[in-house]
Design a protein around this motif. Structure first.
Motif, PDB file in Angstrom:
ATOM      1  N   GLN B 142      35.581  16.093   8.689  1.00  0.00           N
ATOM      2  CA  GLN B 142      35.748  16.345  10.068  1.00  0.00           C
ATOM      3  C   GLN B 142      36.966  16.931  10.808  1.00  0.00           C
ATOM      4  O   GLN B 142      37.152  18.067  11.490  1.00  0.00           O
ATOM      5  CB  GLN B 142      35.313  15.292  10.962  1.00  0.00           C
ATOM      6  CG  GLN B 142      35.019  15.470  12.632  1.00  0.00           C
ATOM      7  CD  GLN B 142      33.668  16.407  12.802  1.00  0.00           C
ATOM      8  OE1 GLN B 142      32.543  16.093  12.107  1.00  0.00           O
ATOM      9  NE2 GLN B 142      33.947  17.596  13.259  1.00  0.00           N
ATOM     10  N   SER B 163      30.831  12.804  15.829  1.00  0.00           N
ATOM     11  CA  SER B 163      30.833  11.407  15.302  1.00  0.00           C
ATOM     12  C   SER B 163      29.950  11.374  14.010  1.00  0.00           C
ATOM     13  O   SER B 163      30.010  10.216  13.482  1.00  0.00           O
ATOM     14  CB  SER B 163      30.744  10.588  16.549  1.00  0.00           C
ATOM     15  OG  SER B 163      29.297  10.667  16.812  1.00  0.00           O
ATOM     16  N   THR B 171      35.695   7.689  14.264  1.00  0.00           N
ATOM     17  CA  THR B 171      34.959   8.334  15.426  1.00  0.00           C
ATOM     18  C   THR B 171      35.949   8.331  16.551  1.00  0.00           C
ATOM     19  O   THR B 171      36.165   9.440  17.086  1.00  0.00           O
ATOM     20  CB  THR B 171      33.774   7.834  15.708  1.00  0.00           C
ATOM     21  OG1 THR B 171      32.861   7.587  14.928  1.00  0.00           O
ATOM     22  CG2 THR B 171      32.934   8.845  17.017  1.00  0.00           C
ATOM     23  N   GLU B 193      27.384  15.306  22.017  1.00  0.00           N
ATOM     24  CA  GLU B 193      27.739  13.979  21.506  1.00  0.00           C
ATOM     25  C   GLU B 193      26.657  12.852  21.863  1.00  0.00           C
ATOM     26  O   GLU B 193      26.209  12.873  22.981  1.00  0.00           O
ATOM     27  CB  GLU B 193      29.099  13.597  21.854  1.00  0.00           C
ATOM     28  CG  GLU B 193      29.795  12.224  21.196  1.00  0.00           C
ATOM     29  CD  GLU B 193      29.580  12.415  19.762  1.00  0.00           C
ATOM     30  OE1 GLU B 193      30.021  13.074  18.795  1.00  0.00           O
ATOM     31  OE2 GLU B 193      28.921  11.319  19.230  1.00  0.00           O
ATOM     32  N   ASN B 195      27.566   9.681  20.952  1.00  0.00           N
ATOM     33  CA  ASN B 195      28.155   8.632  21.352  1.00  0.00           C
ATOM     34  C   ASN B 195      28.725   9.049  22.717  1.00  0.00           C
ATOM     35  O   ASN B 195      29.944   9.430  23.036  1.00  0.00           O
ATOM     36  CB  ASN B 195      29.473   8.221  20.552  1.00  0.00           C
ATOM     37  CG  ASN B 195      30.226   7.062  20.748  1.00  0.00           C
ATOM     38  OD1 ASN B 195      30.336   6.417  22.058  1.00  0.00           O
ATOM     39  ND2 ASN B 195      30.754   6.436  19.785  1.00  0.00           N
TER      40      ASN B 195
END
Lengths: 294, 236
Positions: B142, B163, B171, B193, B195
């Motif tokens: 990532q 994430s 994350t 996202e 999250n």
């Protein structure tokens, strides 16, 4: 022993041709994910183009170089005009059918354009002088091997040392991400097909200088051996294509010499070899088993 | 004028309509976040911006010009970097090659300096420079995907579920880095996202997407305070 070495060298000569065609197959497979069944006939057409240039009075080497250039453009155009429209099709078999159609069409077209009625075999002028260089090794064998080395070096430099080669490898690795970093993937596919066609031009022309003349069946058996070579080396590995081509060429030559029982069906030996290799290593000798973490 | 604006965008894949009259704006220098449940059309929204849908109606403006019908590669060259879901790493190429691909269309001679810079910012990548990208952990990949996007010196960074598949600690690190990059570089970002808590913490503006259309929007702080949003997406 002399005979043995003669046959090995003989095998290297044909192996170079198989390796070149196998390299072309690998390039297209890696960029397009496609087995190009028309590769042999594309090379045949290029061979006729080389021949045509020699007929116009060019020496064999300039004629070959001119043919390489024409073939590069032709290969790129085939991708753009014939392959691209069916590539996104729902059924991936569509594009395979197109390459099979090309196989027949290019062969027929070559006969129509280049072979005059009543003509049996055409004579390609030799690229390398006849006779021996040293220790009974023919100049042609050394020349063929040198051509393969030059091809590999050029490909290596192009793919590993230039920006355009990096872009080409990126498209082979992940087409969607390639577009997202701003690579024109269509252009890269055209480049891949152009390179494959150029390699085919060299392979076909060299093949035509062997033996007593060539006709429109020149590349048919070569293509089968080249597929075998690519499968042996691993379809995603250029190095594998080269090694596979040489192994197949040498195995074939030795079979012809030593195994009388297989007279006329020498083809089974390289294929037996491949069967064994693929049983042990399903991705070929140099093919990568991709291990990924997510 | 916003850096990115979607005006009544509809579209989808084949016969499937995913987006319906979607309106959204991202101003220069801000971080905007799109919240929404699975299947709301978050990824499709980002793909619509990058010309990756089968069909799009409505208009997408980037940097004052319409990009609706342009090709993905042209939009990328115009300055939109997209880190897709699943990171889109070139797994069989090395870390170094992945980063260089980010800069493949740059003609300036600052590429080497930028490489050094992002290697310094992401030391794990420097350690693994010559390693195949696919052999790294999800978090490292990532970071690589983000660094690759930054190598293009984008004007707008799109991030799709950064994430996904990462451990909570990783994350948090990813979002910390993103917030830091936005503050120091002033880089505009649009983040999709799940999250929501972490995303809203670094965002200036938020959008809530339901069945392909925006149902709520506002300041990140406002949205965080909104009871409906809190119940649906923040879980408290």
């Amino acid at each position: 022993m002399d005979l043995f070495f003669d046959q090995v060298l003989n095998g290297v000569g044909t192996g170079v041709i198989y390796a070149s065609v196998a390299l072309a197959l690998v390039i297209i497979y890696r960029t397009t994910g496609l087995l190009n069944f028309a590769q042999g006939e594309m090379a045949l057409f290029s061979t006729f183009i080389t021949y045509w240039f020699t007929e116009q009075g060019l020496g064999i080497v300039p004629a070959l170089l001119a043919s390489v250039v024409v073939s590069f453009v032709g290969g790129a155009l085939i991708e753009r005009i014939l392959i691209r429209p069916v590539e996104g099709a729902a059924n991936p078999l569509n594009v395979v059918i197109v390459t099979l159609g090309l196989f027949l069409a290019i062969n027929a077209l070559a006969q129509l354009i280049f072979i005059k009625p009543g003509q049996e075999a055409l004579q390609m002028p030799p690229v390398f002088p006849k006779g021996d260089l040293v220790f009974g090794i023919r100049t042609a064998t050394v020349g063929f091997a040198a051509v393969l080395v030059v091809e590999c070096l050029l490909l290596y430099v192009l793919l590993q040392k230039t920006k355009i080669g990096l872009a080409l490898r990126a498209v082979a690795s992940n087409p969607e991400s390639s577009r997202l970093v701003g690579i024109n993937t269509g252009n890269m596919l055209m480049l891949g097909w152009g390179l494959a066609a150029a390699l085919g031009a060299v392979a076909g022309t060299l093949a035509a200088t062997r033996g007593s003349g060539f006709d429109s069946s020149l590349m048919q058996q070569v293509l089968v051996y080249a597929f075998a070579a690519a499968a042996l080396g691993g379809f995603d590995s250029p190095l594998g294509a080269v090694v596979g081509g040489l192994v197949v060429g040498i195995a074939d030559a030795l079979t012809i010499q030593y195994i009388d029982a297989l007279d006329g069906i020498e083809l089974v030996v390289p294929f037996g070899l491949i069967l064994v290799v693929l049983l042990v290593r399903p991705n070929g000798l140099f093919g990568r088993t991709i291990v990924e973490r997510v | 004028m916003s850096l990115l604006e979607l005006r009544d965008v509809s579209g989808g894949y084949g016969p499937v309509q995913v987006l319906r009259d979607l309106r959204l704006e991202v101003a220069e220098g801000e971080v905007a976040v799109i919240l929404g449940a699975n299947g709301a059309g978050k990824t499709t929204t980002l793909r619509a911006i990058c010309g990756m849908l089968d069909r799009v109606e409505g208009q997408v403006f980037f940097d004052d010009s319409e990009v609706t019908s342009r090709s993905t590669q042209a939009i990328a060259r115009a300055g939109v970097a997209h880190v897709p879901q699943g990171r889109g790493t070139f797994t069989d190429l090395t870390v170094d090659e992945n980063l260089r691909l980010g800069a493949i269309n740059r003609r300036d001679n600052g590429v080497e300096a930028d490489l050094d810079r992002w290697y310094e910012a992401f030391p794990r990548l420097a350690e693994r420079r010559t390693q195949a990208a696919g052999s790294m952990s999800g978090g490292e990949q990532q970071m690589l995907a983000i660094a690759r996007a930054l190598m293009s010196r984008p004007r707008l960074l799109l991030l799709d579920e950064p994430s996904l598949g990462l451990a909570p600690l990783i994350t948090k690190e990813v979002f910390d880095r993103l917030g830091e990059i936005n503050r120091t570089e002033g880089l505009t970002m649009l983040i999709v996202e799940q999250n929501a808590t972490l995303a809203l913490a670094i965002a200036h503006r938020g959008y809530v997407l339901e069945t392909g259309t925006i149902v709520a929007s506002g300041d990140a702080a406002e949205l965080t305070a909104d009871e409906g949003v809190r119940k649906a997406y923040l879980g408290f």
